[in-house]
Design a protein around this motif. Structure first.
Motif, PDB file in Angstrom:
ATOM      1  N   PHE A  91     100.854  85.248  85.906  1.00 14.05           N
ATOM      2  CA  PHE A  91     101.127  84.042  86.715  1.00 14.05           C
ATOM      3  C   PHE A  91     102.600  83.624  86.728  1.00 14.05           C
ATOM      4  CE2 PHE A  91      97.088  82.757  84.251  1.00 14.05           C
ATOM      5  CZ  PHE A  91      96.345  83.766  84.846  1.00 14.05           C
ATOM      6  N   ASN A  92     103.207  83.495  85.525  1.00 10.71           N
ATOM      7  CA  ASN A  92     104.626  83.090  85.434  1.00 10.71           C
ATOM      8  C   ASN A  92     104.943  81.762  86.089  1.00 10.71           C
ATOM      9  OD1 ASN A  92     104.782  85.565  84.272  1.00 10.71           O
ATOM     10  ND2 ASN A  92     106.265  86.441  85.660  1.00 10.71           N
ATOM     11  N   LEU A  93     104.036  80.787  85.983  1.00  9.36           N
ATOM     12  CA  LEU A  93     104.346  79.446  86.498  1.00  9.36           C
ATOM     13  C   LEU A  93     105.212  78.703  85.477  1.00  9.36           C
ATOM     14  CD1 LEU A  93     100.812  78.426  87.846  1.00  9.36           C
ATOM     15  CD2 LEU A  93     102.757  79.331  89.144  1.00  9.36           C
ATOM     16  N   PHE A  94     105.982  77.736  85.966  1.00  7.75           N
ATOM     17  CA  PHE A  94     106.763  76.889  85.063  1.00  7.75           C
ATOM     18  C   PHE A  94     105.836  75.847  84.460  1.00  7.75           C
ATOM     19  CE2 PHE A  94     109.907  78.326  88.228  1.00  7.75           C
ATOM     20  CZ  PHE A  94     110.748  79.012  87.381  1.00  7.75           C
ATOM     21  N   ALA A  95     105.668  75.897  83.134  1.00  8.63           N
ATOM     22  CA  ALA A  95     104.665  75.071  82.460  1.00  8.63           C
ATOM     23  C   ALA A  95     104.987  73.582  82.550  1.00  8.63           C
ATOM     24  CB  ALA A  95     104.550  75.491  80.998  1.00  8.63           C
ATOM     25  N   HIS A  96     106.266  73.243  82.596  1.00  7.30           N
ATOM     26  CA  HIS A  96     106.677  71.837  82.560  1.00  7.30           C
ATOM     27  C   HIS A  96     106.841  71.252  83.966  1.00  7.30           C
ATOM     28  CE1 HIS A  96     110.178  74.368  82.925  1.00  7.30           C
ATOM     29  NE2 HIS A  96     110.849  73.342  83.404  1.00  7.30           N
ATOM     30  N   ASP A 101     105.666  71.109  92.370  1.00  5.73           N
ATOM     31  CA  ASP A 101     107.063  71.438  92.075  1.00  5.73           C
ATOM     32  C   ASP A 101     107.257  72.939  91.856  1.00  5.73           C
ATOM     33  OD1 ASP A 101     107.769  68.827  92.357  1.00  5.73           O
ATOM     34  OD2 ASP A 101     107.830  68.379  90.205  1.00  5.73           O
ATOM     35  N   ASN A 102     106.260  73.595  91.273  1.00  9.67           N
ATOM     36  CA  ASN A 102     106.336  75.046  91.140  1.00  9.67           C
ATOM     37  C   ASN A 102     106.509  75.706  92.498  1.00  9.67           C
ATOM     38  OD1 ASN A 102     105.771  76.798  88.532  1.00  9.67           O
ATOM     39  ND2 ASN A 102     104.744  74.824  88.206  1.00  9.67           N
ATOM     40  N   ILE A 103     105.805  75.165  93.495  1.00  8.48           N
ATOM     41  CA  ILE A 103     105.816  75.806  94.814  1.00  8.48           C
ATOM     42  C   ILE A 103     107.082  75.451  95.597  1.00  8.48           C
ATOM     43  CG2 ILE A 103     104.578  75.975  97.012  1.00  8.48           C
ATOM     44  CD1 ILE A 103     102.004  75.443  95.429  1.00  8.48           C
ATOM     45  N   THR A 104     107.597  74.229  95.427  1.00  8.79           N
ATOM     46  CA  THR A 104     108.741  73.813  96.247  1.00  8.79           C
ATOM     47  C   THR A 104     110.088  74.224  95.653  1.00  8.79           C
ATOM     48  OG1 THR A 104     108.789  71.641  95.159  1.00  8.79           O
ATOM     49  CG2 THR A 104     107.538  71.811  97.215  1.00  8.79           C
ATOM     50  N   LEU A 105     110.094  74.588  94.382  1.00  9.19           N
ATOM     51  CA  LEU A 105     111.364  74.858  93.705  1.00  9.19           C
ATOM     52  C   LEU A 105     112.241  75.876  94.455  1.00  9.19           C
ATOM     53  CD1 LEU A 105     112.885  74.201  91.012  1.00  9.19           C
ATOM     54  CD2 LEU A 105     111.955  76.339  90.137  1.00  9.19           C
ATOM     55  N   LEU A 131      93.250  74.802  96.789  1.00  6.76           N
ATOM     56  CA  LEU A 131      93.656  73.960  95.663  1.00  6.76           C
ATOM     57  C   LEU A 131      94.308  72.650  96.118  1.00  6.76           C
ATOM     58  CD1 LEU A 131      95.150  76.738  93.352  1.00  6.76           C
ATOM     59  CD2 LEU A 131      92.980  75.529  93.043  1.00  6.76           C
ATOM     60  N   ALA A 132      93.885  72.156  97.270  1.00  3.75           N
ATOM     61  CA  ALA A 132      94.521  70.961  97.831  1.00  3.75           C
ATOM     62  C   ALA A 132      94.492  69.780  96.856  1.00  3.75           C
ATOM     63  CB  ALA A 132      93.839  70.589  99.142  1.00  3.75           C
ATOM     64  N   ALA A 133      93.464  69.710  96.028  1.00  8.65           N
ATOM     65  CA  ALA A 133      93.304  68.542  95.156  1.00  8.65           C
ATOM     66  C   ALA A 133      94.120  68.635  93.864  1.00  8.65           C
ATOM     67  CB  ALA A 133      91.827  68.369  94.811  1.00  8.65           C
ATOM     68  N   HIS A 134      94.841  69.727  93.689  1.00 12.41           N
ATOM     69  CA  HIS A 134      95.461  69.973  92.376  1.00 12.41           C
ATOM     70  C   HIS A 134      96.989  69.911  92.376  1.00 12.41           C
ATOM     71  CE1 HIS A 134      91.558  71.204  90.733  1.00 12.41           C
ATOM     72  NE2 HIS A 134      91.363  71.764  91.907  1.00 12.41           N
ATOM     73  N   ALA A 135      97.566  69.385  93.444  1.00 15.98           N
ATOM     74  CA  ALA A 135      99.028  69.442  93.620  1.00 15.98           C
ATOM     75  C   ALA A 135      99.799  68.800  92.475  1.00 15.98           C
ATOM     76  CB  ALA A 135      99.412  68.769  94.940  1.00 15.98           C
ATOM     77  N   ASP A 136      99.248  67.735  91.902  1.00 21.89           N
ATOM     78  CA  ASP A 136     100.015  66.984  90.906  1.00 21.89           C
ATOM     79  C   ASP A 136      99.668  67.343  89.466  1.00 21.89           C
ATOM     80  OD1 ASP A 136     101.365  65.622  92.959  1.00 21.89           O
ATOM     81  OD2 ASP A 136      99.613  64.312  93.228  1.00 21.89           O
ATOM     82  N   LYS A 137      98.835  68.363  89.297  1.00 20.12           N
ATOM     83  CA  LYS A 137      98.492  68.800  87.938  1.00 20.12           C
ATOM     84  C   LYS A 137      99.563  69.733  87.390  1.00 20.12           C
ATOM     85  CE  LYS A 137      93.536  68.250  88.288  1.00 20.12           C
ATOM     86  NZ  LYS A 137      92.251  68.930  88.444  1.00 20.12           N
ATOM     87  N   TYR A 138      99.469  69.965  86.092  1.00 24.40           N
ATOM     88  CA  TYR A 138     100.341  70.943  85.444  1.00 24.40           C
ATOM     89  C   TYR A 138      99.556  72.236  85.235  1.00 24.40           C
ATOM     90  CZ  TYR A 138     103.843  67.395  84.841  1.00 24.40           C
ATOM     91  OH  TYR A 138     104.795  66.462  85.100  1.00 24.40           O
ATOM     92  N   PRO A 139     100.251  73.380  85.190  1.00 26.66           N
ATOM     93  CA  PRO A 139      99.547  74.653  85.078  1.00 26.66           C
ATOM     94  C   PRO A 139      98.491  74.679  83.978  1.00 26.66           C
ATOM     95  CG  PRO A 139     101.848  75.068  85.557  1.00 26.66           C
ATOM     96  CD  PRO A 139     101.706  73.572  85.394  1.00 26.66           C
ATOM     97  N   ALA A 140      98.795  74.087  82.834  1.00 25.73           N
ATOM     98  CA  ALA A 140      97.845  74.152  81.711  1.00 25.73           C
ATOM     99  C   ALA A 140      96.528  73.431  82.011  1.00 25.73           C
ATOM    100  CB  ALA A 140      98.482  73.571  80.452  1.00 25.73           C
ATOM    101  N   GLN A 141      96.539  72.563  83.030  1.00 23.14           N
ATOM    102  CA  GLN A 141      95.310  71.842  83.390  1.00 23.14           C
ATOM    103  C   GLN A 141      94.420  72.663  84.329  1.00 23.14           C
ATOM    104  OE1 GLN A 141      97.852  68.360  84.580  1.00 23.14           O
ATOM    105  NE2 GLN A 141      96.151  67.212  83.694  1.00 23.14           N
ATOM    106  N   LEU A 142      94.900  73.848  84.706  1.00 22.91           N
ATOM    107  CA  LEU A 142      94.148  74.685  85.643  1.00 22.91           C
ATOM    108  C   LEU A 142      93.582  75.911  84.938  1.00 22.91           C
ATOM    109  CD1 LEU A 142      96.645  74.759  88.669  1.00 22.91           C
ATOM    110  CD2 LEU A 142      94.762  73.150  88.253  1.00 22.91           C
ATOM    111  N   SER A 143      92.529  76.475  85.522  1.00 21.00           N
ATOM    112  CA  SER A 143      91.988  77.742  85.015  1.00 21.00           C
ATOM    113  C   SER A 143      92.952  78.872  85.388  1.00 21.00           C
ATOM    114  CB  SER A 143      90.625  78.008  85.643  1.00 21.00           C
ATOM    115  OG  SER A 143      90.783  78.365  87.011  1.00 21.00           O
ATOM    116  N   GLY A 144      92.717  80.031  84.792  1.00 19.88           N
ATOM    117  CA  GLY A 144      93.555  81.192  85.113  1.00 19.88           C
ATOM    118  C   GLY A 144      93.496  81.556  86.589  1.00 19.88           C
ATOM    119  N   GLY A 145      92.287  81.501  87.147  1.00 21.93           N
ATOM    120  CA  GLY A 145      92.143  81.844  88.565  1.00 21.93           C
ATOM    121  C   GLY A 145      92.881  80.865  89.462  1.00 21.93           C
TER     122      GLY A 145
END
Ligand code: ADP
Ligand code: MG
Length: 245
Positions: A91-96, A101-105, A131-145
């Protein structure tokens, strides 16, 4: 199916020290084509992906993207590299940073998009990957998928000409694999040019225009999935398929 060549490798050789990891690779990916790359561990699949994006240097050969030879380095390379998105196993998402923000960076920093416009586009892409409902979450709050679907949305936000996937479902629990493959299937149907390293043979059968089988740094077979799966020509491919099917 294959229109003009979007990605073209000619006589590409790469070494890691004495290891000849890519041995004279010739590969053409047409616009809108989906090429699935399979082969045993260590055969050079990841190196091939990284080479296409010039994350690795090569010793000889040429790599062309949409008619433009990829330069070795410099600003021109950064521009061309941004035209090919990459999705990794991990995945390599930015955890913080939030999902949004991961998508717009990168669109804001690299493409100089306005923040508002980039955020609107990010929300559209999140909707597209479910994933429309998850925009403001952090990666750790999401499942791997879910995280991997964010990674796909992030890659799409750069409007790439092609996407490279390196074992995008290998790190996922089995019940999450399909939600990622379905997003990839949809991208394929929408005409995205894709190179996909995967062990998901169902995906290869249903989405690939061609299957490329690699062994020991070479392309051993490059054929339609139907031809490849019903009658692999090489001993190496038969042996590989007998182990994974
Ligand atoms: P695959 O993705 O098919 O498993 P890789 O492209 O990762 O294969 O690796 C191909 C070969 O190159 C392997 O023998 C691997 O050990 C070696 N290799 C990969 N990356 C490096 C590296 N950075 N330095 C040295 N050897 C490497
Ligand atoms: Mg690999």
């Amino acid at each position: 199916m294959a229109g003009e060549a979007l990605i073209e490798l000619r006589g590409v050789n790469k070494y890691y020290g004495k290891l000849h990891v890519l041995q004279g690779i010739d590969l053409t990916v047409g616009r809108g084509e989906v090429v699935v790359v399979i082969g045993p561990s260590g055969s050079g699949k990841s190196t091939l992906c990284r080479t296409i994006n010039r994350l690795e240097t090569i010793e000889s050969g040429t790599i062309t993207l949409d008619g433009t030879p990829l330069p070795e380095e410099g600003r021109a390379l950064a521009g061309l590299r941004a035209e090919v998105g990459m999705v990794f196993q991990s995945f390599n998402l930015f955890a913080h940073k939030t999902v949004l923000d991961n998508i717009t960076l990168a669109p804001v920093k690299v493409r100089k998009q306005k923040k508002g416009a980039a955020a609107r586009r990010a929300r559209e892409l999140l909707d597209r990957v479910g994933l429309a409902a998850h925009a403001d979450k952090y990666p750790a709050q999401l499942s791997g998928g879910q995280q991997q679907r964010v990674a796909i949305a992030r890659a799409l936000a750069m409007d790439p000409k092609a996407l490279l996937f390196d074992e995008p479902t290998s790190a996922l629990d089995p019940e999450m694999i399909n939600e990622v493959l379905e997003v990839m299937q949809q991208l394929a149907r929408d005409g995205m040019t894709m190179v996909v390293v995967t062990h998901e043979m169902g995906f290869a059968r249903s989405a690939a225009n061609r299957v490329v089988f690699m062994a020991d740094g070479r392309i051993v077979e490059d054929r339609t999935p139907e031809d490849f799966f019903t009658a692999p020509r090489s001993e190496r491919a038969r042996d590989f398929l007998s182990k994974i099917l």
